[in-house]
Design a protein around this motif. Sequence first.
Motif, PDB file in Angstrom:
ATOM      1  N   LYS A  56       0.749  -1.121  -0.144  1.00  0.00           N
ATOM      2  CA  LYS A  56      -0.140  -0.078   0.118  1.00  0.00           C
ATOM      3  C   LYS A  56       0.677   1.235  -0.115  1.00  0.00           C
ATOM      4  O   LYS A  56       0.337   2.393  -0.248  1.00  0.00           O
ATOM      5  CB  LYS A  56      -0.904  -0.113   1.213  1.00  0.00           C
ATOM      6  N   ARG A  58       2.123   2.183   3.090  1.00  0.00           N
ATOM      7  CA  ARG A  58       1.521   2.950   3.923  1.00  0.00           C
ATOM      8  C   ARG A  58       2.425   3.437   5.106  1.00  0.00           C
ATOM      9  O   ARG A  58       3.450   2.414   5.221  1.00  0.00           O
ATOM     10  CB  ARG A  58       0.277   1.993   4.637  1.00  0.00           C
ATOM     11  N   SER A 143      -7.931  -0.685   4.216  1.00  0.00           N
ATOM     12  CA  SER A 143      -8.665  -0.540   2.705  1.00  0.00           C
ATOM     13  C   SER A 143      -7.617  -1.076   1.569  1.00  0.00           C
ATOM     14  O   SER A 143      -6.459  -0.687   1.965  1.00  0.00           O
ATOM     15  CB  SER A 143      -9.108   0.625   2.686  1.00  0.00           C
ATOM     16  N   ASN A 145      -6.446  -0.007  -1.013  1.00  0.00           N
ATOM     17  CA  ASN A 145      -5.976   0.934  -1.876  1.00  0.00           C
ATOM     18  C   ASN A 145      -4.608   1.142  -1.716  1.00  0.00           C
ATOM     19  O   ASN A 145      -3.768   1.031  -0.857  1.00  0.00           O
ATOM     20  CB  ASN A 145      -6.750   2.226  -1.943  1.00  0.00           C
ATOM     21  N   SER A 151     -10.599   4.823  -1.288  1.00  0.00           N
ATOM     22  CA  SER A 151     -10.647   3.241  -0.807  1.00  0.00           C
ATOM     23  C   SER A 151     -11.443   2.556  -2.028  1.00  0.00           C
ATOM     24  O   SER A 151     -12.293   3.114  -2.706  1.00  0.00           O
ATOM     25  CB  SER A 151     -11.475   3.488   0.360  1.00  0.00           C
ATOM     26  N   GLU A 180     -15.547   3.641   4.739  1.00  0.00           N
ATOM     27  CA  GLU A 180     -14.971   2.831   5.585  1.00  0.00           C
ATOM     28  C   GLU A 180     -16.015   2.890   6.988  1.00  0.00           C
ATOM     29  O   GLU A 180     -16.610   3.843   7.029  1.00  0.00           O
ATOM     30  CB  GLU A 180     -13.760   3.151   6.073  1.00  0.00           C
ATOM     31  N   HIS A 236      -6.078  12.054   2.683  1.00  0.00           N
ATOM     32  CA  HIS A 236      -6.767  10.709   2.304  1.00  0.00           C
ATOM     33  C   HIS A 236      -7.427  11.010   1.007  1.00  0.00           C
ATOM     34  O   HIS A 236      -7.898  11.940   0.688  1.00  0.00           O
ATOM     35  CB  HIS A 236      -7.666  10.359   3.420  1.00  0.00           C
TER      36      HIS A 236
HETATM   37 MG    MG Z   1      -7.855   3.590   4.204  1.00  0.00          MG
END
Ligand code: MG
Length: 339
Positions: A56, A58, A143, A145, A151, A180, A236
């Motif tokens: 991701k 992330r 999520s 993505n 998402s 979400e 986001h």
């Molecule tokens: Mg997310």
Amino acid sequence: MKTKRLLMGENKEKSIKTAAEILNNGGVVAMPTETVYGLAASAYDSSAIEKVFIAKGRPQDNPLIVHIADYETLKEIACNIPQKALECATVFWPGPFTMVLKRTQRIAPCVAGGLDTVAVRMPNNDIALSLIKESGLALAAPSANSSGKPSPTTAHHVLADLDGKIDAVIMGERSGVGVESTVVSFVCEKPRLLRPGAVTLEQLKEIIPEIEVDKAVLSSPKEGEKVSSPGMKYKHYAPKCELYLVEADISDFAKFVNEKNDGVALCFSEEKEHICTQSIVYGSKENPESLAYTLFDILRELDLKGIERGYVHAPEKSGVGLAVYNRLIRACGYKVIKL
Ligand code: MG
Ligand code: TXA
């Protein structure tokens, strides 16, 4: 790596078995849930979790939600669970509701992003629940993505972001909710809404009247400020398209976009006929669930169509509208126009 497409229909049982094997071997699998698609890995396996963060892109300090299918697992991974939290779980599980609780040592520490808490939810989706049971695991799943993108609400959205970066995708149906889950922390002095979702603040107040709303729900976090939910400090759901959130009543919104005439209007079905510029209907003003259902799909569509600027008619901040508003202020980079 080649990302396997795990088909449903007559292949459902076999696909769920294959997905469970991949997860038990430390792999990552995208699965449908009722809210959005999640990128699942064993919550007990640090190296599998590592792969989720990498796929991701992330930030490591942003913790993941752990998905469970029964209450025994809840008691294995969380401790000191307040009575009010259990009451909420009884009412809202399985469903779009996540609780932040004190954690035990059972889950891999990286799931919690360095915190001593864990976010837990029981999803209301038969494929997700079957996969959790078949695997015998608790599944950490953000999520599915790329970090910073909207998402995913379909398996195709997942593939658009993560094809070649994850072991498999379950080719399930479109997510019915579209945004979400609601996240509530039970480790603050009073229960605190960290992220609004389809379980609404009004519903929560019936069980926990003392619930507080975190200020990051409706406003931009300040530079360097400590936030209760690390995810809230990141930009986001951001499309490349430059978006503005417009708070206005029906006739003022149409007048505003008609005069501007320099981008796409994301509008309600009720006002479409009054808008003379390019417009996309994202649902009905009277039915915020319909706005939630299409929101992320439309944000992706704006970029696919190469649209550079858009004006979004803000929903009411009540019911599921609060969740839609919360996602939109982020997608708009907090650019709000009040008419
Ligand atoms: Mg997310
Ligand atoms: O509906 C959903 O919740 C979806 C599906 C896949 O279940 N999952 C999801 O996960 O949205 P993710 O990772 O995209 O968002 C999780 C949010 C983040 O804002 C994160 O910071 C917050 O929950 N969170 C997770 N663990 C937390 C914790 N221990 N304390 C505070 N916030 C936490």
